[in-house]
Design an enzyme around this catalytic site. Sequence first.
Site, mmCIF file in Angstrom:
data_model
loop_
_atom_site.group_PDB
_atom_site.id
_atom_site.type_symbol
_atom_site.label_atom_id
_atom_site.label_comp_id
_atom_site.label_asym_id
_atom_site.label_seq_id
_atom_site.Cartn_x
_atom_site.Cartn_y
_atom_site.Cartn_z
ATOM 1 N N ARG A 38 51.245 43.907 47.910
ATOM 2 C CA ARG A 38 52.074 42.823 47.396
ATOM 3 C C ARG A 38 52.816 43.218 46.117
ATOM 4 N NH1 ARG A 38 48.333 37.316 48.159
ATOM 5 N NH2 ARG A 38 48.039 37.518 50.415
ATOM 6 N N ASN A 74 50.004 47.187 52.159
ATOM 7 C CA ASN A 74 49.658 45.922 52.787
ATOM 8 C C ASN A 74 50.552 44.825 52.221
ATOM 9 O OD1 ASN A 74 47.765 44.068 54.332
ATOM 10 N ND2 ASN A 74 47.509 43.259 52.266
ATOM 11 N N GLU A 75 51.206 44.099 53.115
ATOM 12 C CA GLU A 75 52.048 42.968 52.719
ATOM 13 C C GLU A 75 53.081 43.363 51.669
ATOM 14 O OE1 GLU A 75 49.277 39.873 51.683
ATOM 15 O OE2 GLU A 75 48.582 39.637 53.736
ATOM 16 N N ASN A 76 53.736 44.499 51.907
ATOM 17 C CA ASN A 76 54.733 44.980 50.953
ATOM 18 C C ASN A 76 56.042 44.204 51.019
ATOM 19 O OD1 ASN A 76 53.104 47.727 51.958
ATOM 20 N ND2 ASN A 76 53.311 47.481 49.744
#
Length: 802
Positions: free
Chosen positions: A363, A399-401
């Site tokens: 994130r 993850n969840e970039n």
Amino acid sequence: MKSIKLVEGWEHYKGSLGGAWEVWREEKLPNSFYHLPWETVTLPHCYNSADTVDPDVKYYQGPGWYRHKLELRNPYPAGRTRLRFEGVGQKAAIYVFDELIHRHVGGYDEFVVDITEASERVKGNPLYHTCTPLAVEADNSRDLQTIPSDISDFNLYGGLYRNVHLMYVPQISLDRVHVKVSEVSEQQARIQVNARLYNPTNAAEKLKITTLLRNPEGQEIARSEEICEPWQGMRETALKVIQAPALWGPDHPALYTCTVILESVHGATEQTERFGVRYFEFMKKGPFTLNGKRLLLNGTQRHEDHAGVGAAMTEEMIRTEMLLIKEMGANFVRLGHYQQSALALDLCDELGLLVWEEIPWCRGGLGNQDYQKQSKDMLEAMIDQHYNHPSIILWGLGNENDWEGDFTYFDKDAIRSFMKELHDYAHEHDPQRVTAIRRCEFCKDIVDVYSPSIWAGWYRGIYTQYETYSRNEFENTDRFFHMEWGADNMAGRHVEKPYTGFRDITEGSTAEERDGDFLMSGGEPRVSVLGDWSETYFCDLVDWHLKSQETMEWLTGTAQWVFKDFSTPVRPDNPVPYVNQKGVVERDFTKKDAFYVFQSYWSKEPMVRIYGHSWNVRWGQLGEKKRVRVYSNCPEAELFVDGVSQGIKLRDSQNFPCAGLRWDIELSEGVNQLKVVARKDDVVVMDEVSFEYQVEKWLSPNKLQLTATRLSENKVFLEVKAYDVNDVYCPDASNFVRFSVSGEGRLLDNLGTALGSRYVQLANGRAGIYVECREDAEGSAAVTSDGLKAAMVMLPKYGQLI
């Protein structure tokens, strides 16, 4: 090499200091006013062990200091003295006395510090001529230019929460050994052993290098020796082609060993590494194969987090968790969202658990050059340190970039460019594995394997459309692997008819999670907001997913999120505040019912389980049919109610729910005793449960009743129940309640479990917590809830019941 694990002898101070001199000032100036409240601790230690799940405070993010007086006895003439840190959260500064020796950024990768010269210099200090004063500053302060982001759905712990080792090595020694396994088939495998030296003084004397290979039975299968000059970087020390290798896999995790021995005039050192021989493929537009055969990856995911200790899980805790994952029947685990302890990987190797391990680029966006350097350094460290583990098949790059929030800008092109840089680095340094990310559509073409976001029946859509959602995403992805599915579920909460959302929620064509979906209000209709957060619903959702996955022939596999409940700073309003409750076990390993749903599909050992062991009171009308759910991997099961058979049911995994092992029966008012007997391959397994069936109707909760039960000389259990104005028990009440203790006694709270939080939602009209108090303690306990009449009780003395 001689290695000593530094467990005892540590002291800790939580707070900031003006400098390392303050760590030791009181020893030179014992009469000063500058003494600090040092606490004796053992490692591993986390200074956020309790506050991350404290319902009333934000968890501490800042520096914490540790000190230790080392008694150094290096057995090697001119040898080197090193400290190996397995993980320090989230930044570290290492001092010998007040001299800064090393700084490290990153809370999850190992690093090694050489203190040889510094320990000699400090001998000139009259206070420390017989010992070496070591100080470590750990710091988990918020920093936008580091990973992981503070907007991540997990806590960024602080402390020396993994082991620290004191190492003595000769002047020239082995630093790292890699075993490269390639050209693998059932007939043979190519084994190349590479080694790197640790030679800080550039010693030039000749070395004797001996390399030994042993098969899984411990028999020597290859030996090589050579005399050579010292070298730089990685260098080949042996090459061997193994015929008819024992292949590593979930059912037979065969482990070879490689030992490299270095001998010189400075002394001898050796390093032993385990490795496995296996080959795999994520087929384009197809399933996953291991050793040439299709394998459906049945997985879960874990955080390094536990009740009462935070990130400082002991080796026993880690071992227990990995064994539970295997007991559940999984063959795959994603280690999210960061490099995890070496022991966890060792256990995956031993247990046959395939692994996705990733760096904590999670994130926030993409920061400056320091941010990017940390990300690359952590990828380099993860590959270098965990290279030999046969369990690892995927290197996770992020993850969840696609989730912005840490910067005034969000540059998708820059993120793509950096993702490509990480992908290329991973392939250059480890061409035997593949790369992966989860949830970043604009980068999915860069990595080898991609997981879109599919939360059918929780954040979006309904679970009965799971296969449709998955197929739609599969068609748009070259190599599809579904990471993260499931639902939050409050341990001990059960319902007669779970909320499904089938009538209220639009099916749609996708079930992706969107920013803000984790919030408890707002946004589009979704089960995570409208649902009951019951174990009943969670079991149905899991059941549907697993029965569907069995027939999806194109599927590589999935990993449910998450094996164990864990702490998070972004969920203060959850039934257990600050806890992500999607686990199949609680934060203290207490199994929820869904554990047995997974077992019924995945485990090979015969098992049977009646749903609802923690469902103490069921409710309904006399003569009303009530469903009894049984989960088993046996072909048939027979249910008995109060000793009377209700018939035999045959298992059919496609007969939802419970694979056909369900009975709709009439229950008697009062206590009902249920027993199930199942058979598989001449093995008989059984399970029993009893509960009360309440037919008396109730109104809204009006009051609380509190009881205290003395369990032992130093422990009391408090239990609260909700009643209506007519003193009828309210078995569906879910009000928040708050426990407190006055006098002598201490709540055993801040554990992040259903029975370990002083502020918690009722589950089926009840909640509980433990109190630590002496057998003759004088004290009382109380429980309150907004809009309800409070209750109080005296703490019973030993041998007394209240």
